[in-house]
Design a protein around this motif. Sequence first.
Motif, PDB file in Angstrom:
ATOM      1  N   ALA A 219       0.751  -1.255   0.032  1.00  0.00           N
ATOM      2  CA  ALA A 219       0.041  -0.052   0.027  1.00  0.00           C
ATOM      3  C   ALA A 219       0.905   1.226   0.025  1.00  0.00           C
ATOM      4  O   ALA A 219       0.747   2.237  -0.847  1.00  0.00           O
ATOM      5  CB  ALA A 219      -0.985   0.004   1.161  1.00  0.00           C
ATOM      6  N   ALA A 220       1.843   1.342   0.910  1.00  0.00           N
ATOM      7  CA  ALA A 220       2.475   2.643   1.189  1.00  0.00           C
ATOM      8  C   ALA A 220       3.527   2.844   0.015  1.00  0.00           C
ATOM      9  O   ALA A 220       4.145   1.997  -0.171  1.00  0.00           O
ATOM     10  CB  ALA A 220       3.233   2.626   2.428  1.00  0.00           C
ATOM     11  N   ASP A 221       3.693   4.306  -0.380  1.00  0.00           N
ATOM     12  CA  ASP A 221       4.637   4.648  -1.445  1.00  0.00           C
ATOM     13  C   ASP A 221       5.350   5.655  -0.648  1.00  0.00           C
ATOM     14  O   ASP A 221       4.971   6.688  -0.254  1.00  0.00           O
ATOM     15  CB  ASP A 221       3.986   4.976  -2.560  1.00  0.00           C
TER      16      ASP A 221
ATOM     17  N   PRO B   6      13.326  -2.087   8.826  1.00  0.00           N
ATOM     18  CA  PRO B   6      12.608  -2.639   7.636  1.00  0.00           C
ATOM     19  C   PRO B   6      11.854  -3.818   7.978  1.00  0.00           C
ATOM     20  O   PRO B   6      12.460  -4.830   8.139  1.00  0.00           O
ATOM     21  CB  PRO B   6      13.244  -2.748   6.439  1.00  0.00           C
ATOM     22  N   GLY B   7      10.442  -3.685   7.856  1.00  0.00           N
ATOM     23  CA  GLY B   7       9.973  -5.018   7.932  1.00  0.00           C
ATOM     24  C   GLY B   7       9.265  -5.095   9.563  1.00  0.00           C
ATOM     25  O   GLY B   7       8.377  -5.835  10.000  1.00  0.00           O
TER      26      GLY B   7
ATOM     27  N   GLY C 279       8.616  -2.955   4.223  1.00  0.00           N
ATOM     28  CA  GLY C 279       9.913  -2.693   4.213  1.00  0.00           C
ATOM     29  C   GLY C 279      10.635  -1.543   3.878  1.00  0.00           C
ATOM     30  O   GLY C 279      11.846  -1.619   3.663  1.00  0.00           O
ATOM     31  N   ALA C 280      10.149  -0.475   4.010  1.00  0.00           N
ATOM     32  CA  ALA C 280      10.409   0.845   4.267  1.00  0.00           C
ATOM     33  C   ALA C 280      11.474   1.180   2.770  1.00  0.00           C
ATOM     34  O   ALA C 280      12.458   1.433   2.806  1.00  0.00           O
ATOM     35  CB  ALA C 280      11.462   0.997   5.253  1.00  0.00           C
ATOM     36  N   LEU C 281      10.571   0.826   1.652  1.00  0.00           N
ATOM     37  CA  LEU C 281      11.135   1.062   0.189  1.00  0.00           C
ATOM     38  C   LEU C 281      11.222   2.648  -0.030  1.00  0.00           C
ATOM     39  O   LEU C 281      10.378   3.232   0.314  1.00  0.00           O
ATOM     40  CB  LEU C 281      10.492   0.422  -0.653  1.00  0.00           C
ATOM     41  N   LEU C 282      12.405   3.055  -0.445  1.00  0.00           N
ATOM     42  CA  LEU C 282      12.488   4.410  -0.751  1.00  0.00           C
ATOM     43  C   LEU C 282      12.129   4.616  -2.405  1.00  0.00           C
ATOM     44  O   LEU C 282      11.701   5.623  -2.539  1.00  0.00           O
ATOM     45  CB  LEU C 282      13.780   4.963  -0.750  1.00  0.00           C
ATOM     46  N   GLU C 283      12.028   3.488  -2.947  1.00  0.00           N
ATOM     47  CA  GLU C 283      11.711   3.722  -4.377  1.00  0.00           C
ATOM     48  C   GLU C 283      10.294   2.917  -4.702  1.00  0.00           C
ATOM     49  O   GLU C 283      10.212   2.144  -3.884  1.00  0.00           O
ATOM     50  CB  GLU C 283      12.745   2.979  -5.309  1.00  0.00           C
TER      51      GLU C 283
ATOM     52  N   ASN D  25      15.584  -3.427  -0.302  1.00  0.00           N
ATOM     53  CA  ASN D  25      16.550  -2.389   0.154  1.00  0.00           C
ATOM     54  C   ASN D  25      17.836  -2.473   0.205  1.00  0.00           C
ATOM     55  O   ASN D  25      18.539  -2.028   1.378  1.00  0.00           O
ATOM     56  CB  ASN D  25      16.185  -2.065   1.871  1.00  0.00           C
ATOM     57  N   GLY D  26      18.351  -3.302  -0.600  1.00  0.00           N
ATOM     58  CA  GLY D  26      19.562  -3.751  -0.519  1.00  0.00           C
ATOM     59  C   GLY D  26      20.545  -4.631   0.096  1.00  0.00           C
ATOM     60  O   GLY D  26      21.525  -4.744   0.175  1.00  0.00           O
TER      61      GLY D  26
END
Length: 192
Positions: free
Chosen positions: A19-21, A69-70, A112-116, A163-164
Amino acid sequence: MRRSLSLLTLLCAPGLLGAADFKRDIAPIFKSKCYSCHSEAAGKEKNGYVFDNLKRLAGDIRPSGMIDPGRPGESPLMELLTLPEGDKRHMPPKGSLSAKEIKAMREWIAEGALLEKQASAKPSGLAPSVKVAAVEAWTSLEGKVISAAFEKLEGGVVVLRMNGKPYRVPLDKLSEASRKQAAERAAAAKKP
Ligand code: HEC
Protein backbone atom coordinates in the motif's frame (compact mmCIF):
# COMPACT_ATOMS: atom_id res chain seq x y z
CA MET A 1 19.40 -15.46 10.98
CA ARG A 2 17.84 -12.24 12.20
CA ARG A 3 17.29 -11.13 8.63
CA SER A 4 15.46 -14.20 7.47
CA LEU A 5 13.37 -13.99 10.62
CA SER A 6 12.42 -10.42 9.91
CA LEU A 7 11.34 -11.29 6.40
CA LEU A 8 9.29 -14.18 7.70
CA THR A 9 7.70 -11.86 10.22
CA LEU A 10 6.88 -9.62 7.33
CA LEU A 11 5.47 -12.47 5.27
CA CYS A 12 3.28 -13.46 8.17
CA ALA A 13 2.17 -9.97 9.17
CA PRO A 14 -1.46 -9.16 8.49
CA GLY A 15 -2.81 -7.27 5.51
CA LEU A 16 0.24 -6.30 3.56
CA LEU A 17 -0.73 -5.77 -0.01
CA GLY A 18 1.82 -3.14 -1.07
CA ALA A 19 0.00 0.00 0.00
CA ALA A 20 2.49 2.63 1.12
CA ASP A 21 4.61 4.50 -1.37
CA PHE A 22 7.50 6.58 -0.08
CA LYS A 23 7.17 9.50 -2.47
CA ARG A 24 3.41 9.73 -2.31
CA ASP A 25 2.73 8.88 1.35
CA ILE A 26 5.84 9.28 3.46
CA ALA A 27 8.02 12.04 2.03
CA PRO A 28 5.21 14.62 2.43
CA ILE A 29 4.96 13.75 6.15
CA PHE A 30 8.69 14.23 6.66
CA LYS A 31 8.46 17.43 4.67
CA SER A 32 5.65 19.02 6.62
CA LYS A 33 6.51 17.72 10.11
CA CYS A 34 10.27 17.15 10.19
CA TYR A 35 12.21 19.06 7.52
CA SER A 36 12.30 22.28 9.52
CA CYS A 37 14.77 20.60 11.90
CA HIS A 38 15.99 17.64 9.85
CA SER A 39 16.82 18.57 6.27
CA GLU A 40 19.74 19.68 4.20
CA ALA A 41 17.36 22.17 2.59
CA ALA A 42 16.85 23.93 5.91
CA GLY A 43 20.45 23.36 6.99
CA LYS A 44 19.22 21.67 10.16
CA GLU A 45 20.45 18.22 11.12
CA LYS A 46 19.31 17.66 14.69
CA ASN A 47 21.12 14.63 16.08
CA GLY A 48 22.49 14.03 12.59
CA TYR A 49 19.16 13.02 11.07
CA VAL A 50 18.05 14.44 7.74
CA PHE A 51 15.09 13.22 5.76
CA ASP A 52 15.48 15.05 2.46
CA ASN A 53 18.62 13.24 1.35
CA LEU A 54 17.51 9.75 0.43
CA LYS A 55 21.02 8.35 0.44
CA ARG A 56 21.47 9.43 4.04
CA LEU A 57 17.98 8.34 4.97
CA ALA A 58 18.72 4.93 3.44
CA GLY A 59 21.58 4.60 5.93
CA ASP A 60 19.05 4.77 8.78
CA ILE A 61 16.95 1.98 7.24
CA ARG A 62 18.49 -1.30 8.35
CA PRO A 63 18.05 -3.97 10.98
CA SER A 64 18.68 -2.29 14.36
CA GLY A 65 18.67 1.12 12.64
CA MET A 66 16.28 4.00 13.36
CA ILE A 67 13.97 2.33 10.83
CA ASP A 68 14.08 -1.47 10.93
CA PRO A 69 12.56 -2.61 7.61
CA GLY A 70 9.64 -4.95 8.12
CA ARG A 71 9.59 -4.35 11.86
CA PRO A 72 7.73 -1.17 12.83
CA GLY A 73 7.47 -2.44 16.41
CA GLU A 74 11.26 -2.63 16.64
CA SER A 75 11.87 0.69 14.91
CA PRO A 76 12.91 3.49 17.31
CA LEU A 77 11.38 5.98 14.87
CA MET A 78 7.88 4.62 15.51
CA GLU A 79 8.51 4.91 19.22
CA LEU A 80 9.55 8.57 18.92
CA LEU A 81 6.43 9.35 16.90
CA THR A 82 4.03 7.62 19.29
CA LEU A 83 5.42 8.67 22.68
CA PRO A 84 3.12 10.89 24.73
CA GLU A 85 3.45 14.50 23.61
CA GLY A 86 4.98 15.59 26.89
CA ASP A 87 7.90 13.17 26.51
CA LYS A 88 11.24 14.87 25.78
CA ARG A 89 12.01 12.40 23.01
CA HIS A 90 8.66 12.76 21.23
CA MET A 91 9.02 13.79 17.57
CA PRO A 92 8.17 16.33 16.40
CA PRO A 93 8.94 18.21 19.65
CA LYS A 94 5.68 20.18 19.34
CA GLY A 95 2.47 18.67 18.01
CA SER A 96 2.13 15.18 16.60
CA LEU A 97 1.62 13.28 13.43
CA SER A 98 -2.04 12.59 12.75
CA ALA A 99 -3.31 9.06 13.37
CA LYS A 100 -3.47 8.64 9.59
CA GLU A 101 0.15 9.72 9.16
CA ILE A 102 1.29 7.36 11.91
CA LYS A 103 -0.60 4.53 10.26
CA ALA A 104 1.00 5.30 6.88
CA MET A 105 4.45 5.37 8.48
CA ARG A 106 3.83 2.06 10.24
CA GLU A 107 2.59 0.43 7.03
CA TRP A 108 5.49 1.76 5.04
CA ILE A 109 7.99 0.28 7.53
CA ALA A 110 6.04 -2.99 7.72
CA GLU A 111 6.25 -3.28 3.96
CA GLY A 112 10.02 -2.96 4.04
CA ALA A 113 10.52 0.83 4.12
CA LEU A 114 11.27 0.99 0.40
CA LEU A 115 12.46 4.38 -0.83
CA GLU A 116 11.76 3.67 -4.46
CA LYS A 117 8.58 2.78 -6.20
CA GLN A 118 8.35 -0.94 -6.06
CA ALA A 119 8.35 -1.46 -9.80
CA SER A 120 11.14 0.97 -10.58
CA ALA A 121 14.26 -1.17 -10.34
CA LYS A 122 15.39 0.42 -13.58
CA PRO A 123 18.75 -0.55 -15.00
CA SER A 124 19.24 2.97 -16.38
CA GLY A 125 22.64 4.44 -15.70
CA LEU A 126 24.21 1.01 -15.37
CA ALA A 127 26.22 -0.72 -18.04
CA PRO A 128 23.80 -2.67 -20.25
CA SER A 129 25.48 -5.92 -19.31
CA VAL A 130 24.60 -5.46 -15.63
CA LYS A 131 21.36 -7.21 -14.87
CA VAL A 132 19.24 -5.64 -12.19
CA ALA A 133 16.57 -7.95 -10.84
CA ALA A 134 13.18 -6.29 -10.72
CA VAL A 135 11.37 -5.92 -7.45
CA GLU A 136 8.33 -8.16 -7.60
CA ALA A 137 5.71 -9.68 -5.37
CA TRP A 138 6.37 -12.84 -3.36
CA THR A 139 3.60 -14.68 -1.57
CA SER A 140 3.87 -16.83 1.54
CA LEU A 141 1.99 -20.04 2.09
CA GLU A 142 -0.52 -18.03 4.11
CA GLY A 143 -1.08 -15.70 1.18
CA LYS A 144 0.82 -12.66 2.52
CA VAL A 145 2.70 -10.59 -0.02
CA ILE A 146 6.04 -8.78 0.13
CA SER A 147 8.03 -6.94 -2.51
CA ALA A 148 11.63 -7.91 -3.10
CA ALA A 149 14.07 -8.66 -5.90
CA PHE A 150 15.20 -12.19 -6.64
CA GLU A 151 18.89 -12.72 -6.05
CA LYS A 152 19.59 -16.43 -6.15
CA LEU A 153 18.40 -19.85 -5.24
CA GLU A 154 20.54 -21.86 -2.87
CA GLY A 155 19.23 -25.34 -2.36
CA GLY A 156 15.94 -24.99 -0.54
CA VAL A 157 16.42 -21.30 0.20
CA VAL A 158 15.64 -18.35 -1.99
CA VAL A 159 17.70 -15.21 -1.40
CA LEU A 160 15.65 -12.05 -1.92
CA ARG A 161 16.91 -8.50 -1.82
CA MET A 162 15.00 -5.75 -0.07
CA ASN A 163 16.45 -2.26 0.31
CA GLY A 164 19.81 -3.53 -0.77
CA LYS A 165 19.94 -6.24 1.85
CA PRO A 166 19.73 -9.99 1.32
CA TYR A 167 17.02 -12.00 3.04
CA ARG A 168 16.94 -15.78 3.03
CA VAL A 169 13.55 -17.44 2.82
CA PRO A 170 13.05 -21.20 2.86
CA LEU A 171 11.21 -22.21 -0.30
CA ASP A 172 8.73 -24.23 1.69
CA LYS A 173 7.46 -21.01 3.29
CA LEU A 174 6.46 -19.69 -0.12
CA SER A 175 3.31 -20.26 -2.12
CA GLU A 176 3.38 -22.65 -5.06
CA ALA A 177 3.37 -19.71 -7.48
CA SER A 178 6.26 -17.96 -5.72
CA ARG A 179 8.27 -21.19 -5.65
CA LYS A 180 7.75 -21.47 -9.38
CA GLN A 181 8.71 -17.80 -9.78
CA ALA A 182 11.95 -18.47 -7.86
CA ALA A 183 12.76 -21.45 -10.08
CA GLU A 184 12.10 -19.39 -13.21
CA ARG A 185 14.27 -16.50 -12.01
CA ALA A 186 17.07 -18.94 -11.14
CA ALA A 187 16.85 -20.53 -14.59
CA ALA A 188 16.86 -17.10 -16.28
CA ALA A 189 19.88 -16.03 -14.24
CA LYS A 190 21.84 -19.01 -15.56
CA LYS A 191 21.33 -17.99 -19.18
CA PRO A 192 24.23 -15.97 -20.60
C1 HEC B 1 11.45 21.78 16.01
C2 HEC B 1 12.53 20.96 15.59
C3 HEC B 1 12.28 19.48 15.30
C4 HEC B 1 11.30 18.92 14.52
C5 HEC B 1 10.19 19.63 13.75
C6 HEC B 1 11.56 17.51 14.51
N1 HEC B 1 12.66 17.22 15.25
FE1 HEC B 1 13.54 15.39 15.49
N2 HEC B 1 14.92 16.19 16.72
C7 HEC B 1 14.96 17.52 17.10
C8 HEC B 1 15.99 17.67 18.13
C9 HEC B 1 16.35 18.99 18.82
C10 HEC B 1 16.54 16.39 18.36
C11 HEC B 1 17.58 16.00 19.37
C12 HEC B 1 16.81 15.60 20.58
C13 HEC B 1 17.61 15.14 21.71
O1 HEC B 1 18.74 14.71 21.52
O2 HEC B 1 17.06 15.17 22.81
C14 HEC B 1 15.87 15.50 17.43
C15 HEC B 1 16.15 14.16 17.32
C16 HEC B 1 15.54 13.30 16.42
C17 HEC B 1 15.92 11.94 16.19
C18 HEC B 1 17.04 11.20 16.89
C19 HEC B 1 16.50 10.67 18.19
C20 HEC B 1 17.48 9.78 18.87
O3 HEC B 1 17.05 9.13 19.84
O4 HEC B 1 18.64 9.75 18.49
C21 HEC B 1 15.09 11.44 15.25
C22 HEC B 1 15.10 10.06 14.63
C23 HEC B 1 14.16 12.48 14.92
N3 HEC B 1 14.46 13.60 15.64
C24 HEC B 1 13.14 12.34 14.02
C25 HEC B 1 12.21 13.34 13.76
C26 HEC B 1 11.08 13.14 12.89
C27 HEC B 1 10.73 11.84 12.18
C28 HEC B 1 10.42 14.31 12.85
C29 HEC B 1 9.13 14.62 12.14
C30 HEC B 1 8.02 13.78 12.46
C31 HEC B 1 11.14 15.25 13.67
N4 HEC B 1 12.22 14.62 14.22
C32 HEC B 1 10.81 16.58 13.82
C33 HEC B 1 14.22 18.54 16.61
C34 HEC B 1 13.12 18.39 15.77
